[in-house]
Motif scaffolding. Structure first.
Motif, PDB file in Angstrom:
ATOM      1  N   SER A  16      42.640  37.832  31.250  1.00 44.35           N
ATOM      2  CA  SER A  16      43.007  36.575  31.897  1.00 44.35           C
ATOM      3  C   SER A  16      42.361  35.417  31.146  1.00 44.35           C
ATOM      4  N   ASN A  27      37.768  31.813  30.080  1.00 41.48           N
ATOM      5  CA  ASN A  27      37.159  30.493  30.013  1.00 41.48           C
ATOM      6  C   ASN A  27      36.024  30.340  31.013  1.00 41.48           C
ATOM      7  N   ILE A  77      41.949  32.480  32.332  1.00 41.60           N
ATOM      8  CA  ILE A  77      41.090  31.772  33.284  1.00 41.60           C
ATOM      9  C   ILE A  77      39.740  32.452  33.375  1.00 41.60           C
ATOM     10  N   THR A  78      39.755  33.776  33.495  1.00 37.10           N
ATOM     11  CA  THR A  78      38.493  34.521  33.538  1.00 37.10           C
ATOM     12  C   THR A  78      37.721  34.356  32.241  1.00 37.10           C
ATOM     13  N   THR A 136      37.405  23.796  30.507  1.00 37.57           N
ATOM     14  CA  THR A 136      38.699  23.156  30.276  1.00 37.57           C
ATOM     15  C   THR A 136      39.017  22.911  28.797  1.00 37.57           C
TER      16      THR A 136
END
Length: 340
Positions: free
Chosen positions: A182, A187, A184-185, A232
């Protein structure tokens, strides 16, 4: 001289001659054992060094700077009201070592994975694993021996909680697939890692002889902002490695949302944080100029220069921009009525 004495003397002479010949023979030989030991130490030292070489510019250098600059900010971030400039600068080697010894076992764990070895054979064949300098078995043994070394170093220098957090994050990132499944994971783990290095380096840099200097309450929202900055925009490092990440099935931001949208996500994040960080510290136009000009360079390069070599340079400038943000608490301390 009787016959017996002569015979005995002749025998002694023969022994002396044999001994002399043996000494001469040994003196003519090259000093192989000494050279071999020196070469062996250099070889293994280089093997260890190569594990962290790529991360010196992203972790060791910038996070050492964060720790030293944060400690110099004194009462802005810590309870140290009057930081000793020379004493803090003298701790640079300790801070750098703390960052490096905590990075090393993570880097070994990351690079010893079979998928990583295959990827590095294409992208970084000089690394220790694809170049055959170390076997997977010995790499695993080295990794497990270095985690205790990092804990002992943190007990001595400070940053123990951060050290333990980095061990957990490394396990999640490398062994549980946190870096692969992932974006998101991935980052999020990177952001937590940066936070751990940043706060740990600050603790080591501001540590007194007897007791570490605790953080003031304002330090924690600042650390969270730095974590959000990384979360981000850290995909800047993924832009130039899309081919290698694609081969091992990693779900990085550019591979999930596409190269175009990933670049715009970086540009937007850079623009926002270049303003938010000096605003958080209520700084003057000089601080805004430093963060915004450097950020603008990263934005321009990210959107306009899209080759692998260009993306690598952009990531280096991103690290420089991060250091500009790390300067903000120190700017706050010395601001007064200046342009900062």
């Amino acid at each position: 001289m009787d016959i017996k004495t002569a015979v005995d003397a002749f025998g002694v002479l023969e022994k002396v001659q044999e001994l002399g010949a043996k000494v001469h023979e040994l003196s003519e030989r090259p000093m192989e054992p000494v050279i071999s030991v020196e070469q062996d130490l250099f070889y293994h030292g280089k093997t260890i060094w190569l594990f962290t070489y790529s991360d010196l510019k992203t972790i060791v250098g910038p996070e050492t700077a964060f720790g030293i600059l944060s400690a110099l900010s004194g009462s802005i971030l810590t309870t140290n009201q009057s930081p000793d400039f020379s004493a803090i600068l003298s701790r640079i080697p300790r801070v750098a070592f703390w960052c490096w010894i905590n990075l090393l076992p993570f880097a070994i764990d990351n690079q010893r994975q079979p998928e990583a070895i295959e990827e590095d054979r294409e992208n970084k064949p000089w690394r220790s694993m694809p170049s055959g300098r170390l076997s997977e078995k010995h790499a695993k043994w080295l990794m497990w021996s270095l985690y205790p070394a990092a804990i002992v170093a943190s007990l001595k220098l400070g940053g123990l909680k951060q050290c333990l957090a980095l061990i957990f994050l490394g396990w999640w990132y490398n062994d549980l697939g946190g870096a692969d499944h992932s974006c998101i994971t991935r980052n999020f783990i990177n952001a937590c890692g940066f936070l751990s290095y940043a706060s740990g380096a600050t603790e080591v840099a501001s540590r007194t002889e007897l007791l570490g200097s605790p953080f003031k309450p304002i330090a924690w929202p600042w650390f969270l902002i730095i974590g959000a900055v990384v979360f981000t925009s850290v995909q800047t490092q993924d832009m130039y490695d899309q081919a290698g990440d694609g081969l091992r099935g990693r779900k990085t931001v550019p591979l999930v949302v596409g190269d175009h949208y990933a670049r715009w996500s970086i540009a937007i994040a850079m623009a926002v944080w270049s303003v938010v960080c000096p605003t958080f510290w209520q700084l003057g136009p000089g601080a805004y100029a430093m963060s915004m000009i450097t950020g603008a360079i990263v934005i321009f390069r990210t959107l306009a220069k899209r080759s692998v070599s260009a993306d690598k340079m952009t990531f280096r400038i991103w690290n420089l921009w991060m250091v500009m943000l790390y300067l903000m608490p120190l700017f706050k301390r010395i601001k007064g009525d200046s342009w900062l």
